[in-house]
Design an enzyme around this catalytic site. Structure first.
Site, PDB file in Angstrom:
ATOM      1  CB  SER A 153      51.194  40.191  39.794  1.00  0.00           C
ATOM      2  OG  SER A 153      51.230  41.594  39.850  1.00  0.00           O
ATOM      3  NE  ARG A 223      55.176  45.421  50.516  1.00  0.00           N
ATOM      4  CZ  ARG A 223      54.904  44.348  49.790  1.00  0.00           C
ATOM      5  NH1 ARG A 223      54.941  44.421  48.486  1.00  0.00           N
ATOM      6  NH2 ARG A 223      54.600  43.221  50.352  1.00  0.00           N
ATOM      7  CG  ASP A 319      43.461  42.258  40.159  1.00  0.00           C
ATOM      8  OD1 ASP A 319      43.836  43.428  40.338  1.00  0.00           O
ATOM      9  OD2 ASP A 319      44.213  41.355  39.761  1.00  0.00           O
ATOM     10  CG  HIS A 352      46.875  42.218  42.103  1.00  0.00           C
ATOM     11  ND1 HIS A 352      46.718  41.669  40.853  1.00  0.00           N
ATOM     12  CD2 HIS A 352      48.216  42.283  42.319  1.00  0.00           C
ATOM     13  CE1 HIS A 352      47.914  41.409  40.338  1.00  0.00           C
ATOM     14  NE2 HIS A 352      48.838  41.774  41.204  1.00  0.00           N
ATOM     15  CG  ASP A 353      47.750  40.783  48.110  1.00  0.00           C
ATOM     16  OD1 ASP A 353      48.653  40.806  47.253  1.00  0.00           O
ATOM     17  OD2 ASP A 353      47.923  41.191  49.278  1.00  0.00           O
TER      18      ASP A 353
END
Lengths: 381, 381
Positions: A153, A223, A319, A352-353
């Site tokens: 990232s 967040r 992602d 993405h994680d």
């Protein structure tokens, strides 16, 4: 049981006191702190050092207990004796980024000029500035060249920036799940987060450090919004679907009826304890500004002209924040620059994680790349 | 020049005074207002009436000047003489949903029991409740059966609910860009929006109507977050890319440097003038709760058992909020229920918002379906 590797050093060093660090915005910063952790041992040739670059909300505690949350490091799956980033072989360095809030100088720290916290007087920083600060740390550690610079990232953006700005100080680079520029959609999501922080009256124009009330509500919303983008729809569906929270029936109210709601609220609430709202603004801005091609007359391949750095680029199929196509843009530019590059799109539904999770194909890819690159480097351990 | 059709009627009717409207949450509501617009003329057989169901932030002004913003109606591209929803042929009805804020009873209206605005005392409503209220309007208009019920997004959910709950009162249904259930990701995005509203201190637990300050900051953030999901990355890239706002250079600050930021801020700021924050909470909740299969023992096809309603389902290739796969779930269930259904995935890069825009393939699809359905209905105009 903590599986933290041995030989951990948690340190901090004051840099820039002799020579202020020039920043892309045109000013400079002197007397800045770099907080970092190291794992493993630097060899006599100083040729086995790997720099880990953390993501937006990461920190230097990649494989150490995070002092605020008490949780394991964010990349313990990758780092340790016998693991992919093998602390028996490599000397691992991970520093908190400039503008961060875990010890490296950022907006919450004291501006030596005023004796007050910087707040919004902290200069806008860029990925280039973060890397320039890390280069000062590299000087301090007397390491001529990283064996590798790795990150996912925003960490991947830093790895690219390292290879572009300091090719001779960066033997290899492993940019994971990133892009050569922040997309319009990603700028949009960041702007939502910043507006959420700034809409919180406790933010007070960034000047909240002396107040009892911090902009925690706005930061939690930011967040939450960001967290949705880190996961794939498939992962959310698998993890939560429409499952209800501790109940057999809908409550017909605004409590967290669905598990996914309570998960998100938890993500928001827990984040604010460990993160500074102004740092969130600054670091998202640094990502927005990232555009390697723009920095090189519009040509991404020019960013890597005649590079000798070896690259391993990794993307994740699900992602949607940094899709494979954007990672491929990097690979194409590297090929055009005649660079040594390998590329793997890891098939996963984790979104993405995935770069933070147990993702065997990622581990295998990075391990293989490091092993072959170690040979080229003549690394013996 | 406004191209609004002639024969426009903007009306409001008090319903439920004789028989309170039962709600899914277990209570009922009496004396509720339904605000609606009609376009065109009802034929003698009352067989040419089309109900338009609006989306989350839509209203009844589908083809009329919106009284707060002064802008054209949200579906003027579709509605008018000679257009797809031809006011020379059809009698078009569009009502504000229950829980809304443009005239139909919602949380900002006076609770007859207390003489104060409902606020959070307004009962949680569902898509089923919205449709039940529309059925009362249908009774009031003395229309036995809609020629068609059409809508996109939450409007598509209502079209599905109509066909499921009142098959005999709904000759055809055109659900566009929707799903038979709200996904975990979409619940998550809604929860972010609700938390943004609730984090605004001016929200005051929903009891802000007498206050000078309304939760406009929180609602603007909610709108911004939602708005990103309505567009595709391709559309954002085409529209804005990384273009800077009125400037040649980055400002190294938190002003809207990028055009996409200033666009988003504009979307947020303009929204709060025309929308009630509590309505936003209630209507997003209604969408979250929508799960047609769950309402029918887990079988979506059972929701349409033996239906005679004709269906036309439309999805957009770049819609990631209600992707084609979720629209296909509807089609598969309808096929399993032996329903008469046609399905088109429109190729477009405009994302979810495509249903509101000039989308020729959508127009052609709906027009063709209405023409053939008109024959089945024996409609002569």
């Amino acid at each position: 049981m903590s599986q933290s590797p041995e030989h951990i050093e948690i340190q901090s060093v004051l840099l820039g006191n002799d020579t202020p660090l020039p920043l892309d915005c045109g000013t400079s910063i002197s007397d800045f702190n770099m907080a970092y952790c190291t794992y493993g041992t630097l060899n006599a040739e100083k040729s086995n050092a790997i720099l880990i670059c953390h993501a937006l909300t990461g920190d230097q505690f990649a494989a150490s207990r995070q002092p605020v949350t008490g949780k394991n490091g964010w990349w313990e799956a990758m780092i340790g004796a016998g693991k992919v980033l093998d602390t028996d072989k490599y000397f691992i360095v991970c520093s908190n980024v400039l503008g961060g809030c875990m010890g490296t100088t950022g907006p919450k720290d004291i501006d030596p000029k005023t004796g007050e916290p910087y707040g919004l007087n902290f200069p806008i920083i860029t990925i280039g500035d973060m890397v320039r600060a890390q280069a000062r740390l590299q000087d301090y550690l007397e390491i001529d060249s990283w064996f590798s610079v790795i990150g996912g990232s925003m960490g991947g953006m830093q790895a690219l920036q390292w290879a572009s700005a300091y090719p001779e100080r960066c033997f290899s680079a492993i940019p994971i799940a990133c892009a050569p520029r922040h997309s319009a959609q990603n700028i949009a999501f960041h702007e939502v987060g910043r507006q959420a922080v700034m809409a919180d009256p406790n933010w007070q124009g960034g000047d909240y450090y002396a107040s009892e009330n911090k902009p925690t509500s706005g930061l939690a919303v930011a967040r939450m919004a960001a967290h949705v983008t880190y996961l794939s729809e498939a992962a959310l569906h698998r993890k939560f679907g429409r499952n209800l929270q501790d109940r057999d029936n809908l409550t017909y109210g605004f409590d967290a009826d669905f598990q996914v709601e309570s998960y998100l609220r938890y993500q928001g609430i827990n984040f604010v304890d460990r993160f500074d709202a102004n740092s969130y603004l600054y670091i998202t801005r640094a990502m927005d500004y990232f555009d390697l091609a723009q920095d090189h007359g519009g040509s991404l391949s020019k960013a890597f002209d005649n590079t000798k750095t070896r690259f391993c680029s990794v993307s994740f199929s699900s992602d949607w924040l940094f899709p494979t196509a954007e990672n491929r843009d990097i690979v194409h530019a590297l090929i055009a620059a005649a660079a040594n590059v390998s590329f793997v799109e890891v098939e996963t539904d984790k979104g993405h994680d995935a770069f933070l999770l147990e993702t065997p194909e990622l581990f295998k890819t990075v391990q293989g790349f490091l092993q072959s690159t170690a040979k080229s480097r003549g690394l013996t351990t």
